[in-house]
Scaffold this active site. Sequence first.
Site, PDB file in Angstrom:
ATOM      1  N   PRO A 106       0.806  -1.205   0.000  1.00  8.72           N
ATOM      2  CA  PRO A 106       0.000   0.000   0.000  1.00  8.72           C
ATOM      3  C   PRO A 106       0.852   1.274   0.000  1.00  8.72           C
ATOM      4  CG  PRO A 106      -0.745  -1.515   1.695  1.00  8.72           C
ATOM      5  CD  PRO A 106       0.554  -2.031   1.174  1.00  8.72           C
ATOM      6  N   TYR A 107       0.412   2.231  -0.780  1.00  4.02           N
ATOM      7  CA  TYR A 107       1.019   3.561  -0.835  1.00  4.02           C
ATOM      8  C   TYR A 107      -0.115   4.537  -0.601  1.00  4.02           C
ATOM      9  CZ  TYR A 107       2.890   7.839  -2.925  1.00  4.02           C
ATOM     10  OH  TYR A 107       3.276   9.128  -3.145  1.00  4.02           O
TER      11      TYR A 107
END
Length: 72
Positions: free
Chosen positions: A2-3
């Site tokens: 995840p970013y």
Amino acid sequence: MPYIKIEVLRDGVTREQKQLLIKGVTELVISVLNKDPHLTHVVIDEIEDDNWGYAGEHVSALKEQGFSTDKK
């Protein structure tokens, strides 16, 4: 991996507040998506008032007219 990108006005956000945002968002991603916190990246971008617009105006111009970005 995840970013998460958070964009806020450069409006006195403290280092401590940024840490709370990073921690809180990471915990949310762990809890909701079951992701590894060591693979979760959080970026906070601070945007200048002249680079953020609302209702057709720069936020800086709105502030000059009495607009507030603080919670009432």
